[in-house]
Design an enzyme around this catalytic site. Structure first.
Site, PDB file in Angstrom:
ATOM      1  N   GLY A 100       3.410  -4.459   0.107  1.00  0.00           N
ATOM      2  CA  GLY A 100       4.261  -5.277  -0.749  1.00  0.00           C
ATOM      3  C   GLY A 100       4.138  -6.769  -0.535  1.00  0.00           C
ATOM      4  N   SER A 129       0.653  -2.652  -5.119  1.00  0.00           N
ATOM      5  CA  SER A 129       2.089  -2.428  -4.983  1.00  0.00           C
ATOM      6  C   SER A 129       2.840  -2.943  -6.204  1.00  0.00           C
ATOM      7  CB  SER A 129       2.606  -3.133  -3.726  1.00  0.00           C
ATOM      8  OG  SER A 129       4.015  -3.058  -3.635  1.00  0.00           O
ATOM      9  N   GLN A 151       0.986   1.652  -7.577  1.00  0.00           N
ATOM     10  CA  GLN A 151       2.044   2.254  -6.772  1.00  0.00           C
ATOM     11  C   GLN A 151       3.393   1.866  -7.351  1.00  0.00           C
ATOM     12  OE1 GLN A 151       4.017   0.048  -4.516  1.00  0.00           O
ATOM     13  NE2 GLN A 151       5.409   1.766  -4.173  1.00  0.00           N
ATOM     14  N   THR A 179       5.929   6.161  -4.431  1.00  0.00           N
ATOM     15  CA  THR A 179       6.395   6.124  -3.046  1.00  0.00           C
ATOM     16  C   THR A 179       7.761   6.794  -2.950  1.00  0.00           C
ATOM     17  OG1 THR A 179       5.155   4.129  -2.518  1.00  0.00           O
ATOM     18  CG2 THR A 179       7.065   4.612  -1.145  1.00  0.00           C
ATOM     19  N   HIS A 291       4.558   5.795   6.195  1.00  0.00           N
ATOM     20  CA  HIS A 291       4.738   4.365   5.903  1.00  0.00           C
ATOM     21  C   HIS A 291       4.378   3.518   7.120  1.00  0.00           C
ATOM     22  CE1 HIS A 291       6.503   2.345   2.292  1.00  0.00           C
ATOM     23  NE2 HIS A 291       6.362   1.292   3.068  1.00  0.00           N
ATOM     24  N   ASP A 321      -2.647   7.837   5.198  1.00  0.00           N
ATOM     25  CA  ASP A 321      -2.639   6.574   5.933  1.00  0.00           C
ATOM     26  C   ASP A 321      -1.649   6.683   7.080  1.00  0.00           C
ATOM     27  OD1 ASP A 321       0.023   5.782   5.241  1.00  0.00           O
ATOM     28  OD2 ASP A 321      -0.648   4.564   3.570  1.00  0.00           O
ATOM     29  N   ARG A 345      -2.519  -2.470   7.698  1.00  0.00           N
ATOM     30  CA  ARG A 345      -2.504  -3.685   8.506  1.00  0.00           C
ATOM     31  C   ARG A 345      -3.894  -4.296   8.705  1.00  0.00           C
ATOM     32  NH1 ARG A 345       1.648  -0.544  10.785  1.00  0.00           N
ATOM     33  NH2 ARG A 345       3.702  -1.569  10.761  1.00  0.00           N
TER      34      ARG A 345
END
Length: 394
Positions: A100, A129, A151, A179, A291, A321, A345
């Protein structure tokens, strides 16, 4: 035929003419350099997890409990890492997971566009996102011919949900990722310590303030025209926050499935019973993820959930993920049964270090390592990379 591992030769070749790499080569160094480049609020949001971050750490540690069994004399000179998913050919079994605040990770504040541009150059698909600085339409254009997915944070208002879905269809997205675990915000001490939540400050809400349904409902609520949304992001943020708080239900998924022909993928599945029910409901993909340990602490590492989710999903593709830091992690998740593996990340740090070029470097580095591991260990394609190739190290 070229291999992803050729990136290694490219780097060494540049060294022969006196050109040294300007970007680091490992996750630890990406993170360390990004910590120096990012503002404190963005850094805490990206780096932080839920609670004492045990689950976030466990996601990473879980990969260390498995090792790949090498096979020799397998003629693995050429490797094929491509995969067919939902009628599209992916150049590699890896994708950019939705983030995000990815826009804020880039120095120019447009990391979402930079991610899509890196996707176009590498062929690594991007899941954009809902929370972005660039509009979903502009992001899709930047991704070019590479498959791209939208998403959706499912709002409590179905008119708004349908508007987002229609926009994604018209923009040419290749699928919809819903999500499931972020209808409420997890307890994140790093962000709470500095009282920082970017979206409540009106950041990354472009897809909302440009949406005709959002604009109409905002005007009915406040009497302010669409122009006022752009001029007063805090007003927009307050209204946006009021749209959250709706826990997505199976009935919601049935409704989404009834209004779109796009492939529908559910993100956040960890229990095999949920995977089975999702498949029975007609969804096209399962996305096994916790998440990244950002929403709920004290859970299982996502990798530990993956084999049972894959088994329960049958022939339905399973994305994964949470905890991916290296090319070796990518290979292990694929061997566990993931159809493709998402990075989060790592490419956020890449955006901080070099924008689109930094993201591209991170993706190519991870895929080069994964490809070279498969070469050395004798795995020529993804079909040969099964759970039988793994052994526990504990």
């Amino acid at each position: 035929m070229s291999n992803w591992g050729d990136y290694e030769n490219e780097i060494y070749g540049q060294g022969l003419v006196g050109v040294a790499p300007t970007l680091p080569m490992s996750y630890a160094d990406w993170e360390a350099h990004a910590q120096q480049a990012l503002p404190p609020g963005v850094l805490s949001y990206v780096a932080g997890g839920s609670g004492d971050e045990h689950t976030q750490r466990a996601n990473v540690e879980a990969f260390k409990h498995w090792g790949l069994m090498p096979r020799m004399l397998m003629a693995a000179t050429e490797r094929d890492l491509s995969v067919e998913l939902w009628g599209k050919t992916w150049a590699a079994p890896m994708f950019f997971a939705p983030i995000g605040v990815i826009a804020l990770c880039a120095q120019d504040g447009h990391g979402d566009a930079a991610s899509a541009q890196a996707s176009a150059r590498t062929g690594v698909p991007y899941i954009t996102s809902t929370l972005a600085v660039s509009s979903l339409e502009d992001i899709r254009k930047h991704a070019g011919d590479t498959p791209a997915y939208f998403q959706l944070y499912y709002p409590e208002d179905r008119d708004l949900a349908e508007s987002f879905i229609r926009r994604a269809e018209e923009a040419g997205y290749d699928g919809l990722v819903i999500t499931l675990d972020t209808w409420i915000f997890g307890w994140r001490p790093r962000d709470l310590t500095i009282s920082n939540f970017p979206f409540l400050r009106g950041l990354c809400l472009t897809n909302y303030v440009t949406d005709p349904v959002f604009q109409k409902k905002f005007k009915a609520h406040s009497g302010v025209e669409a122009e006022g949304l752009r001029d007063n992001p805090r007003l927009a943020a307050d209204f946006w926050h009021g749209l959250f708080g709706h826990s997505v239900t199976w009935e919601d998924i049935d409704w989404v499935r009834s209004i779109t022909k796009m492939p529908v993928i559910l993100k956040g599945i960890q229990h095999p019973d949920d995977a089975r029910r999702a498949v029975d409901s007609g969804v096209d993909g399962i996305y096994c993820s916790n998440h990244g340990g950002r929403q709920a602490n004290g859970g299982l590492p996502a990798l530990d959930c993956l084999p049972e989710v894959v088994k329960a999903s049958g022939d339905t593709p399973v994305l994964f993920d949470s905890g991916i830091r290296t090319g070796a992690d990518v290979v292990k998740a694929l061997a566990m049964g993931a159809s493709a593996v998402g990075i989060g990340r790592p490419y956020a740090w890449g955006a901080a270090l070099g924008g689109s070029k930094g993201i591209e470097h991170v993706a190519r580095s991870l895929l080069a390592e994964a490809d070279l591991i498969m070469a050395v260990d004798g795995y020529r394609n993804l079909k040969e990379l099964t759970i039988d190739a793994l052994r526990p190290t504990r």
